[in-house]
Design a protein around this motif. Structure first.
Motif, PDB file in Angstrom:
ATOM      1  N   PRO A 248       0.745  -1.202   0.001  1.00  0.00           N
ATOM      2  CA  PRO A 248      -0.019   0.030   0.096  1.00  0.00           C
ATOM      3  C   PRO A 248       0.901   1.255   0.216  1.00  0.00           C
ATOM      4  N   GLY A 249       1.897   1.407   0.737  1.00  0.00           N
ATOM      5  CA  GLY A 249       2.813   2.452   0.774  1.00  0.00           C
ATOM      6  C   GLY A 249       3.266   2.812  -0.561  1.00  0.00           C
ATOM      7  N   VAL A 250       3.786   1.794  -1.105  1.00  0.00           N
ATOM      8  CA  VAL A 250       4.686   2.088  -2.340  1.00  0.00           C
ATOM      9  C   VAL A 250       3.704   2.112  -3.517  1.00  0.00           C
ATOM     10  N   THR A 251       2.592   1.751  -3.316  1.00  0.00           N
ATOM     11  CA  THR A 251       1.450   1.880  -4.412  1.00  0.00           C
ATOM     12  C   THR A 251       0.815   3.354  -4.194  1.00  0.00           C
ATOM     13  N   ARG A 252       0.742   3.833  -3.056  1.00  0.00           N
ATOM     14  CA  ARG A 252       0.098   5.395  -2.722  1.00  0.00           C
ATOM     15  C   ARG A 252       1.385   6.257  -3.155  1.00  0.00           C
ATOM     16  N   PHE A 253       2.764   6.000  -3.138  1.00  0.00           N
ATOM     17  CA  PHE A 253       4.009   6.740  -3.733  1.00  0.00           C
ATOM     18  C   PHE A 253       3.815   7.102  -5.229  1.00  0.00           C
ATOM     19  N   LYS A 254       3.444   5.862  -5.936  1.00  0.00           N
ATOM     20  CA  LYS A 254       3.284   5.684  -7.191  1.00  0.00           C
ATOM     21  C   LYS A 254       2.250   6.458  -7.845  1.00  0.00           C
ATOM     22  N   LEU A 255       1.263   6.403  -7.200  1.00  0.00           N
ATOM     23  CA  LEU A 255      -0.222   6.990  -7.668  1.00  0.00           C
ATOM     24  C   LEU A 255      -0.145   8.338  -7.595  1.00  0.00           C
ATOM     25  N   GLY A 256       0.677   8.953  -6.780  1.00  0.00           N
ATOM     26  CA  GLY A 256       0.867  10.212  -6.560  1.00  0.00           C
ATOM     27  C   GLY A 256       1.305  10.911  -7.854  1.00  0.00           C
ATOM     28  N   PHE A 257       2.059  10.474  -8.666  1.00  0.00           N
ATOM     29  CA  PHE A 257       2.588  10.919  -9.761  1.00  0.00           C
ATOM     30  C   PHE A 257       1.560  11.008 -10.955  1.00  0.00           C
ATOM     31  N   GLY A 258       0.505  10.449 -11.015  1.00  0.00           N
ATOM     32  CA  GLY A 258      -0.555  10.435 -11.922  1.00  0.00           C
ATOM     33  C   GLY A 258      -0.469   9.281 -12.922  1.00  0.00           C
ATOM     34  N   GLY A 259      -1.031   9.174 -13.726  1.00  0.00           N
ATOM     35  CA  GLY A 259      -0.826   8.180 -14.862  1.00  0.00           C
ATOM     36  C   GLY A 259      -2.146   7.406 -15.070  1.00  0.00           C
ATOM     37  N   GLN A 260      -2.002   6.357 -15.845  1.00  0.00           N
ATOM     38  CA  GLN A 260      -3.211   5.395 -16.140  1.00  0.00           C
ATOM     39  C   GLN A 260      -2.963   4.056 -15.627  1.00  0.00           C
ATOM     40  N   ILE A 261      -3.822   3.512 -14.927  1.00  0.00           N
ATOM     41  CA  ILE A 261      -3.696   2.184 -14.437  1.00  0.00           C
ATOM     42  C   ILE A 261      -3.989   1.012 -15.529  1.00  0.00           C
ATOM     43  N   ILE A 262      -2.916   0.120 -15.941  1.00  0.00           N
ATOM     44  CA  ILE A 262      -3.057  -0.903 -16.801  1.00  0.00           C
ATOM     45  C   ILE A 262      -2.892  -2.075 -16.228  1.00  0.00           C
ATOM     46  N   GLU A 263      -3.725  -3.175 -16.526  1.00  0.00           N
ATOM     47  CA  GLU A 263      -3.881  -4.548 -16.073  1.00  0.00           C
ATOM     48  C   GLU A 263      -3.830  -5.391 -17.067  1.00  0.00           C
ATOM     49  N   ARG A 264      -2.620  -6.237 -17.030  1.00  0.00           N
ATOM     50  CA  ARG A 264      -2.470  -7.426 -18.322  1.00  0.00           C
ATOM     51  C   ARG A 264      -3.206  -8.622 -17.788  1.00  0.00           C
ATOM     52  N   PRO A 265      -3.052  -9.314 -18.730  1.00  0.00           N
ATOM     53  CA  PRO A 265      -3.869 -10.812 -18.654  1.00  0.00           C
ATOM     54  C   PRO A 265      -3.225 -11.683 -17.723  1.00  0.00           C
ATOM     55  N   PRO A 266      -3.777 -12.661 -17.151  1.00  0.00           N
ATOM     56  CA  PRO A 266      -3.393 -13.518 -16.323  1.00  0.00           C
ATOM     57  C   PRO A 266      -2.400 -14.476 -16.865  1.00  0.00           C
ATOM     58  N   ALA A 267      -1.403 -15.137 -16.312  1.00  0.00           N
ATOM     59  CA  ALA A 267      -0.358 -15.810 -16.914  1.00  0.00           C
ATOM     60  C   ALA A 267      -0.816 -17.154 -17.551  1.00  0.00           C
ATOM     61  N   GLN A 268      -0.319 -17.863 -18.445  1.00  0.00           N
ATOM     62  CA  GLN A 268      -0.746 -19.070 -18.972  1.00  0.00           C
ATOM     63  C   GLN A 268       0.302 -20.243 -18.807  1.00  0.00           C
ATOM     64  N   ARG A 269      -0.004 -21.264 -18.376  1.00  0.00           N
ATOM     65  CA  ARG A 269       0.704 -22.448 -18.128  1.00  0.00           C
ATOM     66  C   ARG A 269       0.306 -23.600 -18.716  1.00  0.00           C
ATOM     67  N   LEU A 270       1.510 -24.312 -19.523  1.00  0.00           N
ATOM     68  CA  LEU A 270       1.467 -25.528 -20.132  1.00  0.00           C
ATOM     69  C   LEU A 270       2.102 -26.724 -19.416  1.00  0.00           C
ATOM     70  N   ILE A 271       1.511 -27.553 -18.952  1.00  0.00           N
ATOM     71  CA  ILE A 271       1.999 -28.505 -18.092  1.00  0.00           C
ATOM     72  C   ILE A 271       2.430 -29.796 -18.745  1.00  0.00           C
TER      73      ILE A 271
END
Length: 285
Positions: A248-271
């Motif tokens: 939470p602390g590091v995230t608050r620090f980064k969010l303070g600079f502004g910007g757009q939140i990007i979320e990538r897809p989950p990982a894929q595994r082949l067993i």
């Protein structure tokens, strides 16, 4: 052109420099991670999903005794390409690289960047600029490692080895290590990556001295990284991961600079080896 630094030749050389064996499958980088009992697993960081004939992957896995293959998709199109190119059944997993990050558009005047920051962040940058702090680029990671040891213990996360950071600085020309000093004492340090080909900079690793937190050195250091990226003509700045629950602390620090939140897809595994994969899953949560 390579779409991201994790698939670049320099990243491959860095992985080899820390003792990893690497392969290319349809020009996609695969990193072999060694496990006990001569087992291993393959990792494809920010891959595009264009793996070609997966029979080649299966054969390579048999040769290298790999339990599974893990793909961190670069974007949603990576998943579509993967699904369309094979009948193999992949399972969903947690990404190794940050799945959620914050990207700032730095292709704008500095005054506008400052204006769009949170008031507290803007204030802390200006406060740090009045503290007679000195910012230096370094090639040795001694100061960074001392601060990283403190920071990882304080914030309860596992840092890489000292050799990992040092080899990164030595091998990759796009990496720069910057440290803030007050009276010859290192109080904050960060590793930045400047990807000129894709016009984006990254804040990969950062550490600071909590006892000198009143100096606001991490804010000045982050602003330094963004300023360097702008001078290089880069267009974006990636803060390299946010997580409101775990950090939470590091995230608050980064969010303070502004910007757009990007979320990538989950990982894929082949067993490849189900029994050994179950053993692996019990010991790696």
């Amino acid at each position: 052109m390579v779409t991201n630094f994790l698939q670049s030749d320099n990243w491959e050389r860095f992985q080899q420099g820390i003792g990893k064996k690497t392969f290319r499958l349809n020009n996609q980088l695969l990193i072999k991670n060694q496990l006990p009992f001569s087992k291993s697993w393959f990792y494809c960081p920010w891959g595009k999903g264009e793996l070609g004939k997966l029979d080649e992957l299966v054969q390579l896995a048999r040769k290298e005794n790999a339990i599974f293959f893990h793909l961190d998709p670069f974007n949603k199109f990576s998943i579509l390409i993967l699904e369309e190119s094979t009948d193999f059944r992949f399972s969903i997993a947690k990404t190794i690289q940050p799945q959620k990050t914050l990207i700032l558009d730095i292709d704008q005047p500095r005054d506008k960047l400052l204006a769009e920051m949170k008031e507290k962040t803007r204030y802390n940058i200006r406060l740090a600029e009045k503290k007679n702090l000195i910012i230096k680029q370094q090639t040795a990671s001694d100061d960074f490692w001392r601060l990283m040891t403190q920071t990882s213990q304080r914030d309860c996360f596992s840092a890489h080895s000292r050799n990992y950071y040092q080899r990164m600085v030595e091998i990759m020309p796009e990496i720069e290590l910057w440290t803030v000093f007050v009276r010859d004492k290192a109080v904050a340090s960060a590793i930045f990556l400047f990807d000129r080909d894709n016009k984006i900079g990254y804040y990969l690793h950062g550490a600071s001295d909590y006892s000198e937190r009143q100096l606001m050195a991490p804010y000045l250091l982050q602003w330094q990284g963004i300023s360097i990226a702008q001078k290089m003509g880069l267009k974006k700045w990636d803060f390299w991961g946010i997580d409101e629950d775990r950090y939470p602390g590091v995230t608050r620090f980064k969010l303070g600079f502004g910007g757009q939140i990007i979320e990538r897809p989950p990982a894929q595994r082949l067993i490849f080896q189900p029994l050994w994969y179950r053993v692996y899953s019990l010991t790696h949560n």
